[in-house]
Write a protein that holds these residues in place. Structure first.
Motif: not given
Ligand SMILES: Cc1cc2nc3c(=O)[nH]c(=O)nc-3n(C[C@H](O)[C@H](O)[C@H](O)COP(=O)(O)OP(=O)(O)OC[C@H]3O[C@@H](n4cnc5c(N)ncnc54)[C@H](O)[C@@H]3O)c2cc1C
Length: 168
Positions: A16-23, A26-29, A73-77, A120-125
């Protein structure tokens, strides 16, 4: 560009840490990562937020709020990403916000169509993860990818298209 202070407490082996890191990636956060394996202070923070339990990832945001094992979804919100369409109908729906999708959307918007871009990911491809584009269309010179992406994605309108033309 300012970056909010986000600290993720986790481990290198936690899926779950890897998934959150990937998110976040991708969002350049930007975020700080504390590997609680071998970091007693970090582990104490995790336990402090989880009634003494080791639940990771535990993510602490700048405003002091905490998400534990959040879904994407919670991270996106939490990040304020728009995840639902604002209209019931669009003239055109573009799937993918890489250069091809953004260009199609901007051309369509320029013609007055209402356009929804679904990403589905970050803007800009792929171009969005590139610091510098070497052979940008219509420009023999290198172009800062980040500013182009930000300007074009933030203002998808006819007037924005003019300002989104690559520099000559
Ligand atoms: C490191 C790197 C450096 C590069 N440097 C250059 C360079 O200097 N000059 C140059 O000309 N090119 C460069 N490229 C190549 C260039 O970035 C790509 O050719 C270009 O991004 C392709 O654009 P595209 O819109 O066709 O596809 P992509 O950029 O791949 O965009 C497709 C988008 O669609 C999204 N998507 C896919 N499926 C779905 C779905 N089912 N639902 C929602 N969204 C979806 C993806 O998440 C992605 O954001 C580089 C690429 C990389 C990776």
């Amino acid at each position: 560009m300012s970056h909010p202070q986000i600290t993720m407490y986790g481990t290198t082996w936690c899926s779950d840490c890897k998934r959150a890191k990937q998110f976040f990636g991708e969002q350049r956060v930007h975020y700080d990562f504390v590997d609680v394996d071998g970091d007693d202070a970090g582990r104490a923070v995790v336990q402090g937020h989880n009634d003494g339990k080791d639940i990771i990832p535990t993510i602490v945001f700048e405003d002091g709020s905490v998400l534990v094992e959040p879904t994407n979804s919670e991270l996106a919100a939490k990040l304020g990403l728009q995840t639902s369409a604002s209209r019931a109908f669009y003239d055109l729906i573009v799937v993918g916000s890489g250069p091809a999708g953004l260009t199609a959307a901007l051309y369509a918007a320029r013609e007055g169509l209402s356009v929804l871009v679904v990403e589905r990911s970050g803007v800009g491809g792929q171009a969005g993860v590139t610091e510098q584009l070497d052979n940008f269309p219509a420009s023999p010179r290198a172009s800062p990818a980040t500013s182009w992406r930000t300007d074009c994605a933030a203002r998808p309108s006819a007037s924005a298209w003019r300002s989104c033309r690559p520099p000559r």
